[in-house]
Design an enzyme around this catalytic site. Structure first.
Site, PDB file in Angstrom:
ATOM      1  CD  GLU A  52      11.304  11.745  11.450  1.00  0.00           C
ATOM      2  OE1 GLU A  52      10.264  11.142  11.755  1.00  0.00           O
ATOM      3  OE2 GLU A  52      12.174  11.261  10.717  1.00  0.00           O
ATOM      4  CB  CYS A 102      13.902   8.451   8.049  1.00  0.00           C
ATOM      5  SG  CYS A 102      14.216   7.365   6.688  1.00  0.00           S
ATOM      6  CE  LYS A 148      -2.056   2.246   3.463  1.00  0.00           C
ATOM      7  NZ  LYS A 148      -1.840   3.635   3.022  1.00  0.00           N
ATOM      8  CD  GLU A 172      13.255   3.948   7.883  1.00  0.00           C
ATOM      9  OE1 GLU A 172      12.878   4.661   8.842  1.00  0.00           O
ATOM     10  OE2 GLU A 172      13.509   4.389   6.764  1.00  0.00           O
TER      11      GLU A 172
HETATM   12  N1  LIG Z   1      17.665   8.486   1.937  1.00  0.00           N
HETATM   13  C1  LIG Z   1      16.646   7.487   1.942  1.00  0.00           C
HETATM   14  C2  LIG Z   1      16.042   7.398   3.300  1.00  0.00           C
HETATM   15  C3  LIG Z   1      14.855   6.549   3.301  1.00  0.00           C
HETATM   16  C4  LIG Z   1      13.882   6.970   4.313  1.00  0.00           C
HETATM   17  O1  LIG Z   1      13.485   8.130   4.432  1.00  0.00           O
END
Ligand SMILES: NCCCC=O
Length: 479
Positions: free
Chosen positions: A381, A285, A178, A251
């Protein structure tokens, strides 16, 4: 007169379909603020259909040889190259990113990552088979996990889709993916590309919102849920996956410290850090968001960084001088504005600090100094083009502050002193430590964090193994 919006559709069991109940959401181009498409708002019936298709396709895909899966992925990589301009166009509508940078910085790594996993399909490792007990031989089988429910984020919609489907499919799993509800266009195009190469049901895409994602994770079919998103979303996924003990791969963002020592080449560091902080509007991130600079070079560093920010341009996708485009959606714009509005009195906005224009969701490259470790903007963040700067006294304080957040995805240290760099790389509590650089990724090396940044790795052989399970087979030699 209203213009007809393009209709994006789910891809289930080898065919494009609307949501079973016909519900849709509008998809907005963040560079214009205008809707350009509709996408299905998928419900339980759509999730059921996708999961069942993936489950039906699984036994045959599981039983393909690694060489067959490699061949399919190599074809997919070639097709990505051939359809690059279509992918770029879809991604630019999704995100408002600069066209040129999407072409140079996203297509080549994505193609390379797919080729990497094509190779990985044939390189699975396990302990040697052998006699670990008298009269018995043990072997290890590496097997695919099953159906994988995957939820991708809006910051790199097509690249994160690659990070999810490529290892899963290479290992012999089938997938229901998704995309974010704000960025479905490139993933639907990816479904079209993969649909021409993979057997039906191996790769399915359903569009929808958080509720759709929740239905996917709670569904009885998938054996694994993988999500790239917020900590809040990750915790919800981990909780609901625990109900039937699904494997989880998370993640969940970062708050990367960038530790700059006094022996650094300031001009070079500022140039690299400003790009690593502002690229993709800081919606990364691993972005270089949180600079910790030694007090002896603090003022010089801040003024150079503020100048670099002032020289950095944001704007429309076709402007070749632009480093980054808009924030992805109005909520994200509000979130970034909120952090700036709530800055404490001791903070100083050295550059930017405000929205650019009133069309689309652009925010100026921003530098904020004078911050303290407990400040909201240091601990949370921002996911915007905002670089904060703190001044540290010594190595011990730098380590304490760098590690003093709940995130633990990526970090960097800037120094010419090799021993100090190696000490720091041991002490920094992050899934990645860059030395005198920040943000590059390679397919062979893992990407993933600790603490509230989640668990499980993307990319690399480690990421590939996350999509496999290990079975011990022991046989008696006497029978
Ligand atoms: N630079 C790729 C990072 C992936 C997550 O945001």
């Amino acid at each position: 007169m209203s213009t007809e919006l393009r209709r994006l559709r789910n891809y289930i069991d080898g065919e494009f379909r609307d949501a079973a109940d016909g519900r849709t959401t509008e998809v907005v181009n963040p560079a214009t603020g205008e809707a350009y498409a509709t996408a299905p708002l998928s419900g339980q019936a759509d999730v059921d259909a996708a999961m069942e298709a993936a489950a039906r396709a699984f036994p045959a895909w599981r039983d393909t040889t690694p060489a067959e899966r490699q061949k399919a992925l190599l074809k997919i990589a070639d097709a990505f190259e051939q359809r690059a301009e279509d992918l770029i166009a879809a991604e630019v509508e999704n995100t408002g990113k600069p066209v040129g940078l999407t072409r140079s910085e996203e297509i080549p790594p994505m193609v390379d990552q797919i080729r990497f996993f094509a190779g990985a399909a044939r390189m699975l490792e396990g302990r040697s088979a052998g006699e670990y007990m008298d009269g018995m031989t043990s072997i290890i089988r590496r097997e695919p996990v099953g159906v994988c429910a995957q939820v991708a984020p809006w910051n790199y919609p097509m690249m994160m889709a690659v990070w999810k489907f490529a290892p899963a499919i290479a290992a012999g799993n089938t997938v229901v993916l998704k995309p974010s509800d704000t960025t479905p266009a490139s993933t639907v195009l990816i479904a079209e590309i993969l649909g021409e190469i993979l057997p039906k049901g191996v790769f399915n895409v359903i569009c929808g919102d958080r509720e759709t994602g929740r239905m996917m994770v709670e569904h009885r079919v998938p054996a694994m849920a993988s999500i790239t998103g917020s900590v809040r979303a990750g915790i919800e996924v981990a909780k609901s996956a625990s109900a039937d003990v699904k494997r989880v791969h998370l993640e969940l963002g970062g708050k990367a410290p960038v530790v700059v020592f006094e022996d650094t080449d300031i001009a070079k560091a500022v140039e690299d850090i400003s790009v690593a902080g502002f690229f993709n509007a800081g919606q990364d991130c691993t972005a270089a968001t949180r600079v910790l600079v030694h007090e002896s070079i603090h003022d010089e560093f801040v003024s150079a960084l503020a100048k670099a920010a002032a020289d950095t341009k944001t704007g429309q996708p076709d402007d070749e001088d632009v480093l980054f485009g808009p924030l992805n959606n109005p909520n994200q714009l509000k979130q970034v504005e909120g952090f700036i509005e709530r800055l404490p009195a001791h903070a100083r906005v050295e550059a930017g600090g405000k929205r650019v224009g009133d069309k689309g969701y652009f925010f100026a490259p921003t530098v904020v100094s004078g911050l303290q470790q407990d400040d909201e903007i240091i601990q949370n963040e921002v996911f915007g083009p905002v670089i904060t700067v703190q001044s540290f006294r010594d190595e011990e304080q730098a380590v304490e502050w760098a590690n003093g957040v709940e995130y633990a995805l990526a970090s960097s240290v800037w120094t010419k002193d090799h021993s100090r760099a190696m000490r720091m790389s041991k002490k920094l509590d992050f899934g990645c430590v860059w030395i005198n650089t920040h943000i590059p990724l390679v397919a062979e090396m893992p990407h993933g964090g600790f603490k509230k940044s989640g668990y499980g790795k993307d990319l690399s052989g480690y990421g590939f193994e996350d999509y496999t399970r290990i079975k011990h087979v022991m046989t008696s030699l006497d029978a």
